[in-house]
Design an enzyme around this catalytic site. Sequence first.
Site, PDB file in Angstrom:
ATOM      1  N   LYS A 176       0.796  -1.233   0.000  1.00 15.14           N
ATOM      2  CA  LYS A 176       0.000   0.000   0.000  1.00 15.14           C
ATOM      3  C   LYS A 176       0.832   1.290   0.000  1.00 15.14           C
ATOM      4  CE  LYS A 176      -4.186  -1.885   2.046  1.00 15.14           C
ATOM      5  NZ  LYS A 176      -5.292  -1.661   2.964  1.00 15.14           N
ATOM      6  N   ASP A 212     -10.021   2.782   1.771  1.00 13.65           N
ATOM      7  CA  ASP A 212     -10.089   2.172   3.109  1.00 13.65           C
ATOM      8  C   ASP A 212     -10.769   3.110   4.099  1.00 13.65           C
ATOM      9  OD1 ASP A 212      -8.857  -0.243   2.484  1.00 13.65           O
ATOM     10  OD2 ASP A 212      -6.854   0.533   2.870  1.00 13.65           O
TER      11      ASP A 212
END
Length: 273
Positions: free
Chosen positions: A71, A108
């Site tokens: 990420k 997210d």
Amino acid sequence: MAIGTETTVCGIVLHPAGHTRSPAMHNAAFAACGIDAAYHAFDVPPEYLGDALRGMRALGIHQLAVSIPHKEAVIAHLDRVDETARAIGAVNTVTLGSDGELVGTNTDWIGGLRAIEREIQPQGRRAVVLGAGGAARGLVYALGQAGAEVWVLNRTQSRAAELAEQLGAAGSGGLDELSDREAEIIVNTTSVGLGSDESPVDPRAIHAGAVVMDAVYVPEQTRLLADAAARGAVGIAGKWMLVYQAAEQFRLWTGREAPTEIMANAFDREADA
Ligand code: ATR
């Protein structure tokens, strides 16, 4: 829906392959909406991440989800990172623009926010995020955007202080300071409780009526959520964060609202598999 020559390929890059429920959720959504696409889990070791991203452009893969451990590292391989992903410092979604640009974003935080909003509107609420890792960054950002007063509590207090400063949280401290905060919203982003019957905090620090969400989703009913229920607080299972972040990816790519109940059911079926 049968896979054919016109079927669009999309998916998630992660390493090691492990067990991800993203393909089940997205494929269920595609099937329900009659979208001719197939979602695959690509096991990409760190040394091949750049190749995978270049391959995405070469093959015309429109969207790739990015998971652990990529990420942050993925940012170096992108043409552009949007403001939100930059603030959080992590990208979980890469989209191929019509001009061939690879753009990074983060869903997210929206997943976390939508999950919390199932039970409470964060505006003006006292919120505490437990933990100071990548997951914490997304939640602190989300709660801040939604107008909550956010404190960051972590085992290693210096990490909490750094995160709080970077993301403009109200304050920081250790995990044992939870009771002082009289939190109306508590979110656990530490790994405590993952596959074990432990909680990161003393149950007596949880107030009746508080909303408690656990980013840990295995087991679905964690010790923290069981403690919350026993204290008269409202629990939110971590699966909702995953369902809503996937729903947002679906919306970004297809421009359509995601069938979240169908995605949640697919998530549950994978748990039973
Ligand atoms: P992620 O990016 O998934 O959030 P991470 O960066 O490894 O993962 O962060 C893990 C979090 O769980 C950290 O907040 C960590 O606390 P430290 O910063 O003190 O390491 C927390 N954590 C892990 N094990 C813990 C434990 N046994 N007790 C309390 N906190 C723990």
